[in-house]
Scaffold this active site. Structure first.
Site, PDB file in Angstrom:
ATOM      1  CB  CYS A   1      -1.582   6.678   0.920  1.00 27.44           C
ATOM      2  SG  CYS A   1      -2.053   6.085   2.506  1.00 27.44           S
TER       3      CYS A   1
ATOM      4  CD  GLU B   1      -2.078   2.776   1.478  1.00 33.90           C
ATOM      5  OE1 GLU B   1      -1.327   3.433   0.967  1.00 33.90           O
ATOM      6  OE2 GLU B   1      -2.403   2.978   2.506  1.00 33.90           O
TER       7      GLU B   1
END
Length: 519
Positions: free
Chosen positions: A269, A235
């Site tokens: 993010c 990720e």
């Protein structure tokens, strides 16, 4: 023994220190974890659940102190820490404990062909063994927590390495897990520097690695994992786009931009970094956003009246400044910004800023800035907005803001990202049931929900023949012309459009059946 000194990024206060582990210890740690995992995996799921629910009790009973430590160690506000880290961690334990039985249940597969109906297949989920988790500093509590719980419920042993920058939070995770009194070596906490940890985990033989962090390090770990074909879940970064349609509720959209762009000082993010606004509402939206930005209150994390904290690291502070200065040198304008804290002793604070007159030649709009800044561009058609949103090497999340469900879904379908929200942003990570992850250089694999839980196991297929007295299958040796004719007849019987070929095919197939019972 070397120790990592933990410092509050907002005021320089020394919070404590944590011993540094040597990568050379990992082989022994993994060997011990593998032995513990064999016993743990054989423990009935209900017993695992009973133990892991104690972790939720610990979090609930210590929520305020955990939030304070997250705030001090990371620099985010205490309310941010509670809302985006502590509460989601408790919710994830509840969800996975409730759903683990169904997620791990054996699945029987329907027969795909009537002539092979005697072959019955089922899928069983098997834990990988020893799972390594490398987690980041921006959400140091909630990101690893869900992965730890899934891994343990699935029957794995866990090795956790949290970010060097947030070791005090890591110690809180360790205490929470230890409150469950799990078997020795089933969970191990390690303080190893980032790149060394990835190398050590993969070289020492973890069975699967979960990494959350930068694109650069993710690519390195993927290359490294190829040497042993160790499965890896990545990720990585995001450069999220927010599309504001001409019929959007501008009050909600501007509030959403404020939250998703500046929560955690923009160090998310999955936060908004690029905003594309329809020309019809561009000026009105900007005016609302300007008012909200200028009233945003910056301060030290444990102040309940602070809306935004500081940057977590000096490196990130410098990078955000680079992006701002580069954009301004190419014509960008600082349209609005918040005030900085009045206390001159505070560190790593940057004003929340909105830049206009931006374009995709600027790093701000092309790269992950990871700071309290958003760029806003005008668009005239939805085709243009979609193209702008997709003009990125990253594809983590995105959002569409509109009162039209039809329009929202049409645009969402065409944005190239792992998660699209309509009239919201930077919240799907908190939906435990909702898969989380991206495409392109934002990563590989998913966490959360059933899909994320499945990442903690591999599917083993068991095929059983329910006619064990049959001596041989139709296609087994010895071969002769009749075998070929019978198999070809089976093909015609099943799929030929000619009735006559179907009939002759069936006759040839039936003639082949007796060989199945001969010695």
């Amino acid at each position: 023994m070397n120790r990592t000194q933990c410092i509050n990024p907002a005021n320089g206060e020394i919070l404590g220190s944590v011993a540094v582990d040597s990568p050379s210890q990992l082989s022994e740690i993994i060997a011990n974890a593998r032995n513990a995992q064999r016993k743990w995996s054989s423990l009935h799921l209900s017993e695992k659940i009973k133990k892991l629910k104690k972790i939720r009790d610990y979090i609930v009973n210590n929520a305020e102190s955990i939030a304070e430590i997250i705030s001090a160690d990371n620099g985010k506000t205490k309310i941010d820490a509670l809302a985006t880290e502590v509460i989601p961690a408790a919710m994830s334990i509840t969800y996975y404990c409730k759903r683990a039985k169904s997620f791990l249940k054996e699945t029987n597969l329907s027969a795909g062909n009537i002539l092979l109906i005697n072959k019955r297949s089922r899928i069983v989920r098997v834990p990988y063994g020893v799972v390594g988790i490398i987690s980041p500093w921006n959400y140091p509590f909630s990101i690893p927590f869900g992965e730890i719980i899934k891994a343990l419920l699935a029957g794995n042993a866990v090795l956790l390495k949290t970010a060097t920058e947030t070791q005090m939070v890591g110690m809180q995770i360790k205490k929470a897990i230890e409150s469950a009194q799990l078997p020795e070596n089933i969970f191990s906490y390690l303080n190893i520097s980032g790149k060394e940890a990835g190398d050590a985990f993969l070289e020492s033989g973890v069975d699967k690695l979960f990494f959350t962090g930068s694109v650069e390090v993710g690519k390195y770990l993927m290359k490294k994992s190829a040497e042993t074909l160790t499965p890896i879940n990545l990720e990585l970064g995001g450069n999220d786009a927010m599309i504001v349609c001409d019929d959007a509720d501008l009050e909600r959209a501007s509030n959403g931009a404020l939250w998703a762009g500046f929560s955690n000082a923009g160090q998310s993010c999955g936060g908004v970094e690029r905003i594309y606004v329809h020309s019809k509402v561009y000026d009105d939206f900007l005016l609302l956003l300007k008012q909200k930005i200028e009233n945003l209150r910056l301060g030290i994390g444990n102040d309940y009246n602070s809306d935004m904290g500081c940057l977590t690291t000096q490196k990130q502070y410098n990078l955000v400044l680079e992006h701002i200065e580069e954009a301004k040198s190419k014509g960008a304008i600082v349209y609005a910004e918040s005030k900085l804290p009045t206390d001159k002793e505070l560190k790593n604070f940057l004003p929340a800023s909105v830049l206009t007159n931006v374009n995709h030649d600027m790093r701000l709009m092309r790269e992950e800035t990871f700071g309290p800044i958003v760029g806003v561009m005008k668009f005239n058609s939805y085709e243009e907005a979609i193209n702008l949103a997709n003009d990125s090497n990253l594809g983590l999340t995105g959002s569409v803001w509109t009162k039209s469900s039809k329009l929202g879904n049409e645009i969402a379908q065409r944005i190239n990202a792992g998660v699209i929200t309509i009239n919201d942003h930077l919240m799907s990570h908190g939906l435990t049931e909702t898969p989380w992850g991206g495409i392109k250089e934002s990563g590989i694999g998913r966490t959360h929900g059933k899909i994320g839980f499945d990442e903690m196991t591999y599917p083993k297929v068991i095929v059983k023949d329910i006619l064990p007295f049959v001596k041989r299958n139709l296609w087994w040796h010895p071969y002769n012309f009749n075998v070929f004719a019978g198999l070809n007849g089976m093909l015609n019987f099943l799929y030929s459009k000619s009735f006559s070929l179907k009939v002759t095919g069936l006759i040839k197939l039936v003639k082949l059946f007796p060989r199945m019972f001969r010695k």
